[in-house]
Design a protein around this motif. Structure first.
Motif, PDB file in Angstrom:
ATOM      1  N   SER A 144       5.933   1.635  13.779  1.00  0.00           N
ATOM      2  CA  SER A 144       5.702   2.719  12.766  1.00  0.00           C
ATOM      3  C   SER A 144       6.199   2.159  11.403  1.00  0.00           C
ATOM      4  N   LEU A 145       7.027   1.665  11.180  1.00  0.00           N
ATOM      5  CA  LEU A 145       7.726   1.048  10.028  1.00  0.00           C
ATOM      6  C   LEU A 145       6.559   0.159   9.139  1.00  0.00           C
ATOM      7  N   GLU A 153      11.688  -4.117  -2.640  1.00  0.00           N
ATOM      8  CA  GLU A 153      12.376  -2.817  -2.041  1.00  0.00           C
ATOM      9  C   GLU A 153      12.307  -2.404  -0.503  1.00  0.00           C
ATOM     10  N   ARG A 178      -3.455   4.049   0.538  1.00  0.00           N
ATOM     11  CA  ARG A 178      -3.908   5.427  -0.004  1.00  0.00           C
ATOM     12  C   ARG A 178      -5.279   5.803   0.604  1.00  0.00           C
ATOM     13  N   GLY A 179      -5.199   7.136   1.210  1.00  0.00           N
ATOM     14  CA  GLY A 179      -6.486   7.391   2.037  1.00  0.00           C
ATOM     15  C   GLY A 179      -7.612   7.643   1.030  1.00  0.00           C
ATOM     16  N   ARG A 196       0.133   1.216   4.836  1.00  0.00           N
ATOM     17  CA  ARG A 196      -1.019   2.404   4.871  1.00  0.00           C
ATOM     18  C   ARG A 196      -1.426   2.561   3.653  1.00  0.00           C
ATOM     19  N   VAL A 238      17.881   3.207   9.425  1.00  0.00           N
ATOM     20  CA  VAL A 238      17.946   2.749   8.003  1.00  0.00           C
ATOM     21  C   VAL A 238      19.321   3.035   7.586  1.00  0.00           C
ATOM     22  N   PRO A 298       0.803  -1.116   0.062  1.00  0.00           N
ATOM     23  CA  PRO A 298       0.033  -0.137   0.152  1.00  0.00           C
ATOM     24  C   PRO A 298       0.862   1.309  -0.114  1.00  0.00           C
ATOM     25  N   GLY A 299       2.106   1.243   0.653  1.00  0.00           N
ATOM     26  CA  GLY A 299       2.846   2.531   0.656  1.00  0.00           C
ATOM     27  C   GLY A 299       3.658   2.671  -0.525  1.00  0.00           C
ATOM     28  N   GLY A 300       3.589   1.545  -1.525  1.00  0.00           N
ATOM     29  CA  GLY A 300       4.066   2.023  -3.089  1.00  0.00           C
ATOM     30  C   GLY A 300       5.436   1.212  -3.321  1.00  0.00           C
ATOM     31  N   LEU A 301       5.940   0.463  -2.300  1.00  0.00           N
ATOM     32  CA  LEU A 301       7.082  -0.081  -2.780  1.00  0.00           C
ATOM     33  C   LEU A 301       6.708  -1.885  -2.958  1.00  0.00           C
ATOM     34  N   ARG A 329      -1.319  11.349   1.226  1.00  0.00           N
ATOM     35  CA  ARG A 329      -2.513  10.460   1.024  1.00  0.00           C
ATOM     36  C   ARG A 329      -3.018  10.936  -0.415  1.00  0.00           C
ATOM     37  N   GLY A 330      -3.426   9.985  -1.004  1.00  0.00           N
ATOM     38  CA  GLY A 330      -3.830   9.804  -2.293  1.00  0.00           C
ATOM     39  C   GLY A 330      -4.976  10.670  -2.549  1.00  0.00           C
ATOM     40  N   LEU A 377       3.966   2.446   8.125  1.00  0.00           N
ATOM     41  CA  LEU A 377       3.965   3.231   6.914  1.00  0.00           C
ATOM     42  C   LEU A 377       3.989   2.309   5.677  1.00  0.00           C
ATOM     43  N   LEU A 378       4.642   1.056   5.785  1.00  0.00           N
ATOM     44  CA  LEU A 378       4.660  -0.008   4.472  1.00  0.00           C
ATOM     45  C   LEU A 378       3.050  -0.104   4.206  1.00  0.00           C
ATOM     46  N   LEU A 408      13.826   6.059  12.865  1.00  0.00           N
ATOM     47  CA  LEU A 408      13.864   5.128  11.650  1.00  0.00           C
ATOM     48  C   LEU A 408      14.712   5.725  10.732  1.00  0.00           C
ATOM     49  N   ARG A 427       4.927  10.581   1.645  1.00  0.00           N
ATOM     50  CA  ARG A 427       3.997   9.920   0.395  1.00  0.00           C
ATOM     51  C   ARG A 427       2.614  10.668   1.036  1.00  0.00           C
ATOM     52  N   LEU A 437       3.478   9.910  10.436  1.00  0.00           N
ATOM     53  CA  LEU A 437       4.292   9.995  11.701  1.00  0.00           C
ATOM     54  C   LEU A 437       4.484  11.327  12.023  1.00  0.00           C
ATOM     55  N   ALA A 461       9.496   1.754  17.033  1.00  0.00           N
ATOM     56  CA  ALA A 461       9.895   2.265  15.745  1.00  0.00           C
ATOM     57  C   ALA A 461       9.393   0.948  14.771  1.00  0.00           C
ATOM     58  N   PHE A 462       9.449  -0.114  14.983  1.00  0.00           N
ATOM     59  CA  PHE A 462       9.152  -1.373  14.223  1.00  0.00           C
ATOM     60  C   PHE A 462       7.634  -1.023  13.749  1.00  0.00           C
ATOM     61  N   LEU A 484       8.490   6.973   1.358  1.00  0.00           N
ATOM     62  CA  LEU A 484       7.318   6.319   2.240  1.00  0.00           C
ATOM     63  C   LEU A 484       6.706   7.625   3.350  1.00  0.00           C
ATOM     64  N   LEU A 499      14.756  -2.455   4.180  1.00  0.00           N
ATOM     65  CA  LEU A 499      14.257  -1.470   4.961  1.00  0.00           C
ATOM     66  C   LEU A 499      13.764  -2.089   6.377  1.00  0.00           C
TER      67      LEU A 499
END
Lengths: 173, 173
Positions: free
Chosen positions: A163-164, A132, A172-173, A170, B140, A125-128, B172-173, A167-168, B136, B170, B128, A160-161, B167, A136
């Protein structure tokens, strides 16, 4: 493992381990030629335990398993310290630390990609892509361990984990 | 710095550095009591160079500066190797590595948060806060250095860092 957990990296000497298992130091050296080789063998045993012994990196773990392992690591400081200290040695040594970590990273990245693909498909969802995002995930795990070991009050590995992962994954709203 | 760049962590011995600067090893030890202290001093000098000498972590760097430093680090393997090896030592030693890294991480996290706040405001597009995202970013950077040192063909520090920035930023769409 329990000597490391109790005494940390520096305290886990050959003599301390030999005493714990009721062997002479000489007898222990018969199985592990150096202290470093012994410690690497402990890390390998931990990997086997944590992964249920499977080397099949294409089999996706649930994402919650990764989160659980981060929380679990926060309870075993001596083991995380030993892992991080040997990781530091691995970038200058040729063996056994370098071999262990180089092979492990390839496997852990594959495993992370398999988890992400299983969870999110070919595009997160985050685009990667899973490939990729996998490095990370691994970098945040290792990097946060150093920050936490050096300053536990100001570096929260679990937060922190999470949060990542947020992000990954999430949408698109 | 040039001895480290040419010879890496193990090659940067006291005698190699003494020879380069035209001193005796004894003379060098007058300024730096141990090899580790000398190497930490080199890392401090690198930080000063990279940051233009400012310790004001509230002053936001442009985000491009961080990306540039990652690309730049990919050209100085010996220095990255020395940083990573000493980082490994820092989690078991009390000084000077531990003091250097503990202080540095506090500063780098603050600097990262200032950059993210300047770029995105109090809440990043990815959801975040700057303070949640800063560890983060640092994790990384460090984690990818280990993956890259161990397996440069399969770990791209620059690509991973750009993925993280994408990320975080990015919309919100």
């Amino acid at each position: 493992m329990s000597v490391i957990a109790e005494r940390g990296y520096r305290g886990a000497s050959l003599s301390a381990v030999a005493e714990r298992v009721g062997m002479t130091q000489q007898g222990l050296l018969h199985y592990f030629p150096t202290r470093e080789a012994l410690l690497i063998a402990v890390l390998e045993a931990r990997d086997e335990w944590d992964t249920g012994g499977t080397k099949d990196t294409a089999r996706a773990w649930p994402l919650e398993m990764w989160t659980f392992l981060v929380d679990y690591n926060a309870m075993r400081r001596g083991v995380v310290q030993t892992f991080s200290a040997l990781l530091g040695e691995s970038v200058t040594d040729n063996q056994p630390a370098r071999e262990y970590f180089a092979e492990r990273y390839g496997m852990v990245r594959e495993r992370a990609a398999a988890t992400l693909r299983h969870e999110f498909g070919e595009r997160l969802p985050g685009g990667l892509t899973p490939e990729e995002a996998a490095p990370l995930v691994v970098a945040v795990l290792d990097g946060m361990q150093f920050q936490w070991l050096l300053d536990p009050d100001n570096a929260d590995m679990s937060a922190a984990f999470r949060s990542l992962v947020a992000l990954l994954g999430r949408e698109r709203g």
